[in-house]
Design a protein around this motif. Structure first.
Motif, PDB file in Angstrom:
ATOM      1  N   ARG A 122      -4.629  -3.828  -8.192  1.00 43.52           N
ATOM      2  CA  ARG A 122      -5.683  -4.092  -9.080  1.00 43.52           C
ATOM      3  C   ARG A 122      -6.859  -4.919  -8.428  1.00 43.52           C
ATOM      4  O   ARG A 122      -6.538  -6.009  -8.197  1.00 43.52           O
ATOM      5  CB  ARG A 122      -5.504  -4.496 -10.418  1.00 43.52           C
ATOM      6  CG  ARG A 122      -4.379  -3.694 -11.183  1.00 43.52           C
ATOM      7  CD  ARG A 122      -3.968  -4.289 -12.337  1.00 43.52           C
ATOM      8  NE  ARG A 122      -2.811  -3.476 -13.039  1.00 43.52           N
ATOM      9  CZ  ARG A 122      -2.010  -4.120 -14.129  1.00 43.52           C
ATOM     10  NH1 ARG A 122      -2.296  -5.425 -14.467  1.00 43.52           N
ATOM     11  NH2 ARG A 122      -1.020  -3.183 -14.513  1.00 43.52           N
ATOM     12  N   PRO A 123      -7.980  -4.524  -7.915  1.00 43.56           N
ATOM     13  CA  PRO A 123      -8.812  -5.138  -7.178  1.00 43.56           C
ATOM     14  C   PRO A 123      -9.114  -6.767  -8.056  1.00 43.56           C
ATOM     15  O   PRO A 123      -9.281  -6.602  -9.154  1.00 43.56           O
ATOM     16  CB  PRO A 123     -10.310  -4.365  -7.283  1.00 43.56           C
ATOM     17  CG  PRO A 123      -9.795  -2.952  -7.401  1.00 43.56           C
ATOM     18  CD  PRO A 123      -8.624  -3.019  -8.225  1.00 43.56           C
ATOM     19  N   ARG A 124      -9.118  -7.654  -7.439  1.00 38.99           N
ATOM     20  CA  ARG A 124      -9.490  -8.903  -7.714  1.00 38.99           C
ATOM     21  C   ARG A 124      -8.442  -9.319  -8.787  1.00 38.99           C
ATOM     22  O   ARG A 124      -8.519 -10.486  -9.276  1.00 38.99           O
ATOM     23  CB  ARG A 124     -10.889  -9.012  -8.357  1.00 38.99           C
ATOM     24  CG  ARG A 124     -11.914  -8.833  -7.254  1.00 38.99           C
ATOM     25  CD  ARG A 124     -13.275  -8.990  -7.903  1.00 38.99           C
ATOM     26  NE  ARG A 124     -13.601  -8.054  -9.031  1.00 38.99           N
ATOM     27  CZ  ARG A 124     -13.821  -6.572  -8.687  1.00 38.99           C
ATOM     28  NH1 ARG A 124     -14.175  -6.273  -7.256  1.00 38.99           N
ATOM     29  NH2 ARG A 124     -14.171  -5.817  -9.586  1.00 38.99           N
ATOM     30  N   ARG A 125      -7.408  -8.599  -9.069  1.00 38.70           N
ATOM     31  CA  ARG A 125      -6.305  -9.176  -9.967  1.00 38.70           C
ATOM     32  C   ARG A 125      -5.044  -9.353  -9.234  1.00 38.70           C
ATOM     33  O   ARG A 125      -4.397 -10.191  -9.816  1.00 38.70           O
ATOM     34  CB  ARG A 125      -6.363  -8.415 -11.244  1.00 38.70           C
ATOM     35  CG  ARG A 125      -7.324  -8.466 -11.978  1.00 38.70           C
ATOM     36  CD  ARG A 125      -7.018  -7.702 -13.356  1.00 38.70           C
ATOM     37  NE  ARG A 125      -6.047  -8.317 -13.977  1.00 38.70           N
ATOM     38  CZ  ARG A 125      -5.360  -8.020 -14.889  1.00 38.70           C
ATOM     39  NH1 ARG A 125      -5.463  -6.604 -15.445  1.00 38.70           N
ATOM     40  NH2 ARG A 125      -4.132  -8.519 -15.535  1.00 38.70           N
ATOM     41  N   THR A 128      -1.377  -7.411  -7.364  1.00 35.62           N
ATOM     42  CA  THR A 128      -0.531  -6.241  -7.287  1.00 35.62           C
ATOM     43  C   THR A 128       0.726  -6.239  -8.294  1.00 35.62           C
ATOM     44  O   THR A 128       1.337  -7.545  -8.454  1.00 35.62           O
ATOM     45  CB  THR A 128       0.141  -6.023  -5.861  1.00 35.62           C
ATOM     46  OG1 THR A 128      -1.079  -6.088  -4.627  1.00 35.62           O
ATOM     47  CG2 THR A 128       0.949  -4.752  -5.727  1.00 35.62           C
ATOM     48  N   LYS A 169       0.779  -1.147  -0.075  1.00 36.61           N
ATOM     49  CA  LYS A 169      -0.197   0.207   0.063  1.00 36.61           C
ATOM     50  C   LYS A 169       0.906   1.513  -0.125  1.00 36.61           C
ATOM     51  O   LYS A 169       0.516   2.288  -0.677  1.00 36.61           O
ATOM     52  CB  LYS A 169      -0.913  -0.001   1.377  1.00 36.61           C
ATOM     53  CG  LYS A 169      -2.104  -1.157   1.045  1.00 36.61           C
ATOM     54  CD  LYS A 169      -3.102  -1.058   2.343  1.00 36.61           C
ATOM     55  CE  LYS A 169      -4.034  -2.094   2.317  1.00 36.61           C
ATOM     56  NZ  LYS A 169      -5.026  -2.066   3.658  1.00 36.61           N
TER      57      LYS A 169
END
Length: 234
Positions: A73-76, A78, A62
């Motif tokens: 990237r959400p659901r994918r 980092t 973060k």
């Protein structure tokens, strides 16, 4: 298609400030091209390698996202940040503005000779890192180049501007991570640096600004050309 994670060995961490330590290790691996632009970072793999839980790794990522060094990237997952032609153009435009302003201020403050003396060790380091028109040690050359240009801004004594410039340099290092030693011709870069030295010796502000502009624009144009050759994005 996602790039497979790089297999690397991680140093053991002490139990204090695990997030900070994970952040520093990952940041350095990215900046040293041990993690490539576009590469997916596995939280589990990094945590296992460091011998820690997922939490400090997630927190470190973060922080790296805040630096612009990774994209979460959400659901994918980092990923190490990739650099586009637009990114490069904007970074170099900001760099040019800052260095030209710094040059003007250093002349106004009569710090020309001080700057010229400060250049010497970095010029020596770069010269030792090349042989004719090729690199003997590319990392040493780039380090000398970066330090030389940083000195121009540092000499102003404007801490806020210096902080902005250093943050900019982080992203410049990411941009260079795409292309290893193909961005700058060693001999050309040294000729351009010598033009800066000659301008300082003559205390010629316009000549210095011209030399800075030529050097920075040449590197920018070459980097954009390489992105295009590799099918890079706008």
């Amino acid at each position: 298609m996602d790039n497979p994670p790089t297999t690397v060995e991680y140093p053991a961490l002490n139990r204090l400030d695990l997030t900070d330590q994970a952040y520093n290790i990952l940041r350095e691996r990215i900046l040293k091209r041990q993690m490539q632009p576009g590469e997916k970072i596995s939280v589990e793999t990094v945590a296992s390698g460091l011998g820690v839980s997922r939490t400090p790794v997630v927190n470190a990522l973060k922080l790296l996202e805040g630096d612009g060094l990774v994209e979460i990237r959400p659901r994918r997952g980092t990923f190490v940040t990739e650099v586009t032609k637009r990114d490069v153009a904007e970074l170099f435009e900001i760099r040019l503005l800052i260095e030209l302003y710094a040059a003007e201020e250093l002349f106004r403050k009569n710090k020309v000779q001080q700057l010229l003396q400060g250049f010497a060790p970095y010029l020596d380091r770069m010269q030792a890192a090349i042989s004719e028109d090729d690199y003997v040690d590319y990392e040493a050359f780039i380090s000398g180049d970066r330090d030389l240009h940083t000195l121009i801004v540092e000499q102003l004594g404007n801490q806020r501007l210096f902080t902005i410039y250093n943050e900019l340099n982080i992203h410049m290092r990411i941009a260079r991570a795409h292309y290893s030693d193909t961005v700058e011709n060693a001999l050309q870069a040294q000729v351009e640096h010598q033009a800066m030295v000659t301008a300082l010796e003559a205390e010629d502000l316009e000549a210095l600004k011209s030399a800075l502009r030529a050097h920075i624009v040449n590197v920018k144009d070459r980097m954009i050309e390489l992105i295009e050759d590799l099918g890079g994005k706008l």
